[in-house]
Design an enzyme around this catalytic site. Structure first.
Site, PDB file in Angstrom:
ATOM      1  N   SER A  88       0.807  -1.230   0.000  1.00 29.64           N
ATOM      2  CA  SER A  88       0.000   0.000   0.000  1.00 29.64           C
ATOM      3  C   SER A  88       0.832   1.269   0.000  1.00 29.64           C
ATOM      4  O   SER A  88       0.289   2.368  -0.063  1.00 29.64           O
ATOM      5  CB  SER A  88      -0.930   0.010   1.218  1.00 29.64           C
ATOM      6  OG  SER A  88      -0.178   0.181   2.392  1.00 29.64           O
ATOM      7  N   THR A 200      -2.015   3.327   3.532  1.00 25.78           N
ATOM      8  CA  THR A 200      -1.247   4.580   3.564  1.00 25.78           C
ATOM      9  C   THR A 200      -0.527   4.583   4.896  1.00 25.78           C
ATOM     10  O   THR A 200      -0.985   3.939   5.839  1.00 25.78           O
ATOM     11  CB  THR A 200      -2.228   5.788   3.539  1.00 25.78           C
ATOM     12  OG1 THR A 200      -2.915   5.805   2.295  1.00 25.78           O
ATOM     13  CG2 THR A 200      -1.534   7.115   3.748  1.00 25.78           C
ATOM     14  N   THR A 218       1.772   7.127   0.284  1.00 30.26           N
ATOM     15  CA  THR A 218       0.888   6.029  -0.127  1.00 30.26           C
ATOM     16  C   THR A 218       1.083   5.682  -1.601  1.00 30.26           C
ATOM     17  O   THR A 218       1.597   6.502  -2.375  1.00 30.26           O
ATOM     18  CB  THR A 218      -0.586   6.453   0.078  1.00 30.26           C
ATOM     19  OG1 THR A 218      -1.436   5.333  -0.149  1.00 30.26           O
ATOM     20  CG2 THR A 218      -0.999   7.549  -0.892  1.00 30.26           C
ATOM     21  N   ARG A 228      -5.081   9.447 -11.113  1.00 27.35           N
ATOM     22  CA  ARG A 228      -5.847   9.768  -9.892  1.00 27.35           C
ATOM     23  C   ARG A 228      -4.878  10.149  -8.770  1.00 27.35           C
ATOM     24  O   ARG A 228      -3.897   9.462  -8.501  1.00 27.35           O
ATOM     25  CB  ARG A 228      -6.678   8.554  -9.461  1.00 27.35           C
ATOM     26  CG  ARG A 228      -7.494   8.747  -8.183  1.00 27.35           C
ATOM     27  CD  ARG A 228      -6.801   8.211  -6.938  1.00 27.35           C
ATOM     28  NE  ARG A 228      -7.675   8.181  -5.763  1.00 27.35           N
ATOM     29  CZ  ARG A 228      -7.288   7.854  -4.542  1.00 27.35           C
ATOM     30  NH1 ARG A 228      -6.044   7.532  -4.310  1.00 27.35           N
ATOM     31  NH2 ARG A 228      -8.136   7.846  -3.534  1.00 27.35           N
ATOM     32  N   THR A 251      -5.700   8.285   6.985  1.00 24.01           N
ATOM     33  CA  THR A 251      -5.658   7.147   6.070  1.00 24.01           C
ATOM     34  C   THR A 251      -7.098   6.741   5.790  1.00 24.01           C
ATOM     35  O   THR A 251      -7.994   7.008   6.593  1.00 24.01           O
ATOM     36  CB  THR A 251      -4.911   5.938   6.676  1.00 24.01           C
ATOM     37  OG1 THR A 251      -5.600   5.517   7.852  1.00 24.01           O
ATOM     38  CG2 THR A 251      -3.479   6.266   7.025  1.00 24.01           C
ATOM     39  N   GLY A 252      -7.303   6.079   4.675  1.00 23.17           N
ATOM     40  CA  GLY A 252      -8.651   5.641   4.314  1.00 23.17           C
ATOM     41  C   GLY A 252      -9.100   6.300   3.028  1.00 23.17           C
ATOM     42  O   GLY A 252      -8.265   6.841   2.281  1.00 23.17           O
TER      43      GLY A 252
HETATM   44  N1  ASP Z   1      -5.933   7.673   1.566  1.00 21.38           N
HETATM   45  C1  ASP Z   1      -5.383   6.860   0.506  1.00 21.38           C
HETATM   46  C2  ASP Z   1      -5.892   7.373  -0.804  1.00 21.38           C
HETATM   47  O1  ASP Z   1      -7.075   7.624  -0.928  1.00 21.38           O
HETATM   48  C3  ASP Z   1      -5.682   5.420   0.588  1.00 21.38           C
HETATM   49  C4  ASP Z   1      -5.764   4.787   1.934  1.00 21.38           C
HETATM   50  O2  ASP Z   1      -5.304   5.313   2.927  1.00 21.38           O
HETATM   51  O3  ASP Z   1      -6.306   3.691   2.056  1.00 21.38           O
HETATM   52  O4  ASP Z   1      -5.122   7.462  -1.722  1.00 21.38           O
END
Ligand code: ASP
Length: 349
Positions: A88, A200, A218, A228, A251-252
């Protein structure tokens, strides 16, 4: 050129702080007898997403040795960027739908009040360090794509294939099994190739002098549309530092964070007096109110995950997630450990 904050910058930041201190209300003034005012020392603290347990440990050790807060935080997250097993972040991160790894990162340095970021960076294992170089050596804040890569190469970063055998295989299986109408023959999914589509690392640190820095890095969302850019490289979304208040990061699901400028908002809630955990929870409530209905379940709860991590200038820290069961990593001044995040919604209810 050194990749650390230079002594001149460091001393410059320190003298700015000293000048600022003369204006603070806790200075002795007027005709009253001189009193001794001892500034409480901040607790040296590092807070990160759950994958950052080694990051917080290393960042704390480095700060102990007098290393600058941003250098310490970046060295911490670099462990994950360079880890081929982490799908990730950085090297071995899962690619976009065309099989190309595109990395995002950003950072802020509290004492000098500077920021740097890179988006959709290809071929360089450590985007957090490139983001720090943008902060150190340019009058810009964000470089993306080809320009970000050229910038990194100019400083001697090595261009490398960021796909590992493991991440390439996960991507090839996804491509083959994508749907009934594609021209790829399906291949059976194997248990040992389980992976997360998201991931991330965010790390926020405070040293004993109360100086603050933050970094987030990330490979973004697996199979994303090429180009993107998520929340991680957006200053104020993926991370944010205000040296007077503290830092926060996330994160997320990036798209949901970008809409609320979540790291900035968390720091702002802190400024209004909320604890780090309450500030993170309040930001998540804002996320819920800004979520489109296609992403809400029948009880109005987001169908995705999002977490915020926060530190206060005095070393107080906390974290909150939309859903229960999430943890985060913290060095609390004594030891590095995983802690339960606060949450808005209980899983399974
Ligand atoms: N925040 C990250 C993104 O949207 C992904 C993640 O943390 O899961 O790129």
């Amino acid at each position: 050129m050194s990749d650390s904050l230079t002594r001149r910058e460091f001393l410059g930041a320190a003298s700015t702080l000293a000048a600022g201190a003369a204006l603070t209300p806790d200075m002795v003034s007027g005709r009253s007898a001189a009193a001794v005012h001892v500034r409480p020392q901040a607790r040296q603290v590092a807070v990160a997403s759950a994958n950052g347990i080694r990051a917080v440990q290393l960042a704390a050790e480095l700060m102990d040795q007098g290393v600058d807060t941003l250098d310490a935080a970046v060295e911490g997250v670099k462990i994950r960027e360079l880890d081929p097993e982490d799908t990730s972040v950085g090297y071995g991160g899962l690619p976009n739908e065309h099989g190309v790894v595109q990395l995002d990162a950003s950072c802020m340095h509290g004492p000098s009040r500077r920021a740097g970021a890179v988006g959709a960076l290809e071929g360089i294992k450590t985007p957090s360090v490139v983001a720090k170089y943008v902060l150190l050596y340019t009058d810009h804040i964000m470089l993306v794509g080809k320009g970000a890569k050229e910038f990194a190469l100019s400083y001697g970063f090595q261009e490398e294939d960021l796909l590992t055998d493991k991440s390439r295989e996960i991507w090839l299986r996804w491509r083959a099994n994508r749907g009934p109408d594609d021209d790829w023959l399906n291949v059976p999914a194997e248990k040992d190739l389980e992976f997360e589509r998201h991931g991330t690392i965010n790390c926020n640190v405070v040293n004993a002098a109360g100086d603050v820095s933050s970094v987030t890095t990330t490979s973004g969302l697996a199979w994303k549309i090429p180009g993107r850019v998520g929340d991680s490289p957006i200053i104020g979304a993926g991370q944010y530092t205000d040296n007077d208040i503290g830092a926060a990061g996330s994160t997320g699901r990036g798209e949901s964070n970008i809409k609320v400028c979540g790291a900035f908002l968390t720091v702002e809630f802190r400024r209004r007096g909320m604890s780090p955990t309450d500030a993170a929870l309040e930001t998540l409530r804002r996320v819920v109110t800004t979520t489109e209905s296609r992403l809400l379940d029948d009880q109005g709860r987001p169908k995705f995950g999002l977490s915020f991590y926060a530190v206060k200038k005095n070393g107080e820290f906390g974290a909150a997630s939309l859903w229960s069961g999430r943890r985060y990593a913290a060095f609390d001044g004594r030891e590095a450990a995983l802690h339960d995040s606060a949450h808005l919604f209980e899983r399974g209810r």
